[in-house]
Design a protein around this motif. Structure first.
Motif, PDB file in Angstrom:
ATOM      1  N   ILE A 257     -90.240   1.028  32.897  1.00 25.56           N
ATOM      2  CA  ILE A 257     -90.220  -0.318  33.471  1.00 25.56           C
ATOM      3  C   ILE A 257     -90.261  -1.328  32.338  1.00 25.56           C
ATOM      4  N   ARG A 258     -89.728  -2.529  32.600  1.00 22.37           N
ATOM      5  CA  ARG A 258     -89.821  -3.595  31.598  1.00 22.37           C
ATOM      6  C   ARG A 258     -91.276  -3.961  31.399  1.00 22.37           C
ATOM      7  N   LYS A 259     -91.602  -4.364  30.180  1.00 28.07           N
ATOM      8  CA  LYS A 259     -92.980  -4.754  29.842  1.00 28.07           C
ATOM      9  C   LYS A 259     -93.956  -3.627  30.153  1.00 28.07           C
ATOM     10  N   SER A 288     -76.808  -0.135  42.411  1.00 28.66           N
ATOM     11  CA  SER A 288     -76.883  -1.149  43.467  1.00 28.66           C
ATOM     12  C   SER A 288     -77.840  -2.284  43.107  1.00 28.66           C
ATOM     13  N   HIS A 289     -78.643  -2.102  42.047  1.00 29.97           N
ATOM     14  CA  HIS A 289     -79.594  -3.143  41.647  1.00 29.97           C
ATOM     15  C   HIS A 289     -78.891  -4.180  40.782  1.00 29.97           C
ATOM     16  N   GLU A 290     -79.104  -5.452  41.085  1.00 29.36           N
ATOM     17  CA  GLU A 290     -78.381  -6.504  40.362  1.00 29.36           C
ATOM     18  C   GLU A 290     -78.749  -6.562  38.880  1.00 29.36           C
ATOM     19  N   SER A 291     -79.883  -5.981  38.497  1.00 25.57           N
ATOM     20  CA  SER A 291     -80.302  -6.012  37.088  1.00 25.57           C
ATOM     21  C   SER A 291     -80.157  -4.651  36.417  1.00 25.57           C
ATOM     22  N   PHE A 292     -79.223  -3.831  36.909  1.00 25.26           N
ATOM     23  CA  PHE A 292     -79.157  -2.463  36.389  1.00 25.26           C
ATOM     24  C   PHE A 292     -78.844  -2.416  34.896  1.00 25.26           C
ATOM     25  N   GLU A 293     -78.102  -3.396  34.393  1.00 23.87           N
ATOM     26  CA  GLU A 293     -77.809  -3.399  32.949  1.00 23.87           C
ATOM     27  C   GLU A 293     -79.076  -3.637  32.130  1.00 23.87           C
ATOM     28  N   ASP A 294     -79.950  -4.521  32.623  1.00 18.33           N
ATOM     29  CA  ASP A 294     -81.239  -4.744  31.950  1.00 18.33           C
ATOM     30  C   ASP A 294     -82.088  -3.480  32.005  1.00 18.33           C
ATOM     31  N   HIS A 295     -82.010  -2.778  33.138  1.00 19.35           N
ATOM     32  CA  HIS A 295     -82.773  -1.528  33.271  1.00 19.35           C
ATOM     33  C   HIS A 295     -82.309  -0.501  32.237  1.00 19.35           C
ATOM     34  N   ILE A 296     -80.991  -0.418  32.040  1.00 20.17           N
ATOM     35  CA  ILE A 296     -80.445   0.500  31.035  1.00 20.17           C
ATOM     36  C   ILE A 296     -80.990   0.144  29.654  1.00 20.17           C
ATOM     37  N   ASP A 297     -80.984  -1.160  29.335  1.00 20.28           N
ATOM     38  CA  ASP A 297     -81.484  -1.618  28.033  1.00 20.28           C
ATOM     39  C   ASP A 297     -82.962  -1.271  27.860  1.00 20.28           C
ATOM     40  N   SER A 298     -83.749  -1.449  28.937  1.00 23.88           N
ATOM     41  CA  SER A 298     -85.192  -1.159  28.865  1.00 23.88           C
ATOM     42  C   SER A 298     -85.430   0.327  28.602  1.00 23.88           C
ATOM     43  N   VAL A 299     -84.687   1.178  29.301  1.00 23.99           N
ATOM     44  CA  VAL A 299     -84.833   2.627  29.109  1.00 23.99           C
ATOM     45  C   VAL A 299     -84.411   3.010  27.695  1.00 23.99           C
ATOM     46  N   ASN A 300     -83.281   2.476  27.238  1.00 28.39           N
ATOM     47  CA  ASN A 300     -82.814   2.793  25.885  1.00 28.39           C
ATOM     48  C   ASN A 300     -83.805   2.338  24.827  1.00 28.39           C
ATOM     49  N   GLN A 301     -84.461   1.207  25.069  1.00 31.22           N
ATOM     50  CA  GLN A 301     -85.460   0.707  24.123  1.00 31.22           C
ATOM     51  C   GLN A 301     -86.630   1.670  24.012  1.00 31.22           C
ATOM     52  N   ILE A 302     -87.106   2.168  25.157  1.00 35.30           N
ATOM     53  CA  ILE A 302     -88.228   3.109  25.143  1.00 35.30           C
ATOM     54  C   ILE A 302     -87.801   4.437  24.518  1.00 35.30           C
ATOM     55  N   LEU A 303     -86.578   4.878  24.805  1.00 39.04           N
ATOM     56  CA  LEU A 303     -86.074   6.102  24.181  1.00 39.04           C
ATOM     57  C   LEU A 303     -86.023   5.956  22.665  1.00 39.04           C
ATOM     58  N   MET A 304     -85.679   4.755  22.213  1.00 40.50           N
ATOM     59  CA  MET A 304     -85.645   4.489  20.776  1.00 40.50           C
ATOM     60  C   MET A 304     -87.058   4.535  20.194  1.00 40.50           C
ATOM     61  N   GLU A 305     -88.008   3.966  20.942  1.00 44.52           N
ATOM     62  CA  GLU A 305     -89.402   3.934  20.476  1.00 44.52           C
ATOM     63  C   GLU A 305     -89.984   5.339  20.326  1.00 44.52           C
ATOM     64  N   ILE A 306     -89.552   6.263  21.184  1.00 42.87           N
ATOM     65  CA  ILE A 306     -90.087   7.625  21.103  1.00 42.87           C
ATOM     66  C   ILE A 306     -89.121   8.557  20.355  1.00 42.87           C
ATOM     67  N   ASN A 307     -88.120   7.954  19.699  1.00 46.57           N
ATOM     68  CA  ASN A 307     -87.168   8.681  18.854  1.00 46.57           C
ATOM     69  C   ASN A 307     -86.387   9.735  19.637  1.00 46.57           C
ATOM     70  N   ALA A 308     -85.929   9.360  20.836  1.00 49.48           N
ATOM     71  CA  ALA A 308     -85.150  10.291  21.660  1.00 49.48           C
ATOM     72  C   ALA A 308     -83.786   9.711  22.007  1.00 49.48           C
ATOM     73  N   HIS A 309     -83.391   8.640  21.324  1.00 53.14           N
ATOM     74  CA  HIS A 309     -82.183   7.906  21.699  1.00 53.14           C
ATOM     75  C   HIS A 309     -80.882   8.560  21.215  1.00 53.14           C
ATOM     76  N   GLN A 310     -80.972   9.547  20.316  1.00 50.79           N
ATOM     77  CA  GLN A 310     -79.754  10.150  19.778  1.00 50.79           C
ATOM     78  C   GLN A 310     -79.427  11.500  20.420  1.00 50.79           C
ATOM     79  N   LYS A 311     -80.141  11.840  21.466  1.00 52.95           N
ATOM     80  CA  LYS A 311     -79.890  13.110  22.149  1.00 52.95           C
ATOM     81  C   LYS A 311     -78.615  13.030  22.986  1.00 52.95           C
ATOM     82  N   PRO A 312     -77.981  14.184  23.247  1.00 53.52           N
ATOM     83  CA  PRO A 312     -76.849  14.186  24.187  1.00 53.52           C
ATOM     84  C   PRO A 312     -77.300  13.610  25.526  1.00 53.52           C
ATOM     85  N   MET A 313     -76.444  12.814  26.152  1.00 57.56           N
ATOM     86  CA  MET A 313     -76.853  12.116  27.375  1.00 57.56           C
ATOM     87  C   MET A 313     -75.699  12.047  28.362  1.00 57.56           C
ATOM     88  N   ILE A 314     -76.048  12.128  29.636  1.00 56.23           N
ATOM     89  CA  ILE A 314     -75.096  11.894  30.721  1.00 56.23           C
ATOM     90  C   ILE A 314     -75.572  10.660  31.473  1.00 56.23           C
TER      91      ILE A 314
END
Length: 404
Positions: A257-259, A288-314
């Motif tokens: 989640i954000r914040k 279907s959520h109007e802020s889904f792009e922000d949600h993607i950014d939030s998830v990617n940010q947390i993945l970066m923080e835990i050093n998991a952002h370079q894994k293969p992804m679908i």
């Protein structure tokens, strides 16, 4: 005769700021999410208060005039809880409780409370308790001074201090004890992960309430708890899944989640380890959520923080059955906005250039499931043959009949 349940939902108001870093549209999105958080915790929102400021007031977060307006409203409408969209400092909490004379919560405390409600296992409860104590420690003066006004409810679950003589030393001792307990459990869980053999491990990640648990149930034919509320899943669930004749392990993880409170990121370290140690990430998005792009950014940010952002992804864009848009007239020359872009048009935007395999599905109706399963199979297969190059002949994909 059943005992009548009084005050099932608390009456609350929300407060947020428009700042140089957060415009009116962004605040509205955050306040929508905050209202959903409040509903998940057990509150009904009666009104929203917003104010435009260059930065939060150091004393009461909002200006004195706005604080007086809030005070008058909550007295007139018998509101018991005021929820702020940002984390408040200990002094702001103390000042606001003194001026408004009601229970004051911030977004962090609200999220911690929801986690306290949702924690089912001893491990999850320990994680939440640690996060709550770390949030509580710098706020002891405020909590203890106003103890006589606490009546339980939202924000008061979890540690639930009832002894006024509880002091910082005892809280620090409790934090140390909980950390040691979590270290022991983390070692056990790490051993469990190692003992799962060398099967490929995939993890479902995504914003909260995007349908990960529903997808988990569909893929693994299991019954993981799923509900249309935030943070329905706290405990990590691992299931063996077979697509074609290729087995792999699938993990359902806590939603982001954000914040997201830093206390939770730290205390849920082992849960996040499931993401860190996964071979493949399946990033589920609520299209279907109007802020889904922000949600993607939030998830990617947390993945970066835990050093998991370079894994293969679908990328799995879920809930296409709920996707809706406002169709423009053919002679309408005004620029398109998010609200009037069709699903086909979205697929031609940045999504078409994504470096990750992308699929659009409905976990509820199972639309496009064969396409998604083939995609997951292909990615798991790549990892499998890199790990076991000599026994790849055992596995080949075949189409499965979809359930009616």
């Amino acid at each position: 005769m059943l005992e009548k349940k009084e005050h099932a939902y608390e009456k609350a108001v929300l407060v947020g700021l428009i700042t140089k870093d957060q415009d009116e549209e962004k605040l509205r999105e955050y306040m929508d999410e905050l209202e959903f958080l409040a509903y998940t915790a057990g509150a009904t929102v009666e009104k929203r208060f917003t104010q435009k400021m260059s930065q939060p007031d150091s004393r009461t977060f909002v200006g004195s005039g706005k604080a007086e307006e809030i005070h008058n409203y909550i007295k007139e409408h018998e509101i018991g809880t005021v929820i702020f969209d940002d984390e408040l400092s200990p002094s702001q909490l103390k000042n606001l409780e003194r001026e408004l004379e009601v229970k004051i919560l911030d977004r962090t405390n609200l999220i911690l409370d929801i986690f306290a409600q949702r924690a089912q296992t001893s491990y999850a409860r320990t994680q939440v308790e640690l996060a709550q104590y770390e949030y509580l420690l710098p706020r002891l003066t405020r909590m203890w001074t106003h103890l006589e006004r606490q009546r339980g409810g939202i924000g008061m679950r979890g540690p639930g201090e009832t002894e006024i003589e509880t002091d910082r030393r005892i809280i620090r001792d409790r934090i140390s004890l909980l950390k040691e307990k979590l270290k022991t459990i983390d070692k056990q869980m790490s051993t469990q992960r190692q003992n799962r053999g060398k099967m490929v491990r995939a993890a479902l990640v995504g914003y909260t309430n995007v349908g990960k648990s529903t997808l988990m149930n569909s893929l693994s034919k299991s019954e993981v708890f799923a509900e249309n509320k935030l943070f329905a899943t706290l405990d990590t669930t691992v299931r063996k899944v077979v697509i074609g004749n290729l087995p792999f392990l699938l993990t359902d993880t806590v939603g982001f989640i954000r914040k997201l409170p830093t206390q939770l990121v730290e205390s849920f370290k082992s849960t996040l380890d499931e993401v860190r140690e996964a071979d493949l990430l399946i990033h589920v998005v609520d299209i279907s959520h109007e802020s889904f792009e922000d949600h993607i950014d939030s998830v990617n940010q947390i993945l970066m923080e835990i050093n998991a952002h370079q894994k293969p992804m679908i990328m799995v864009f879920n809930k296409i059955d709920a996707f809706a848009y406002e169709k423009k007239d053919e002679d309408d020359l005004t620029p398109s906005t998010r609200k009037n872009i069709s699903l086909d048009e979205w697929k031609k935007t940045w999504m078409a250039k994504s470096k990750h395999p992308t699929v659009f599905i409905s976990a509820l109706t199972k639309e496009n499931f064969p396409e998604m399963k083939k995609m997951i199979y292909d990615e798991v297969h790549k990892i499998h043959i890199s790990r076991f190059p000599y026994n790849d002949f055992l596995f080949e994909y075949f189409e499965e009949e979809e359930e009616a």
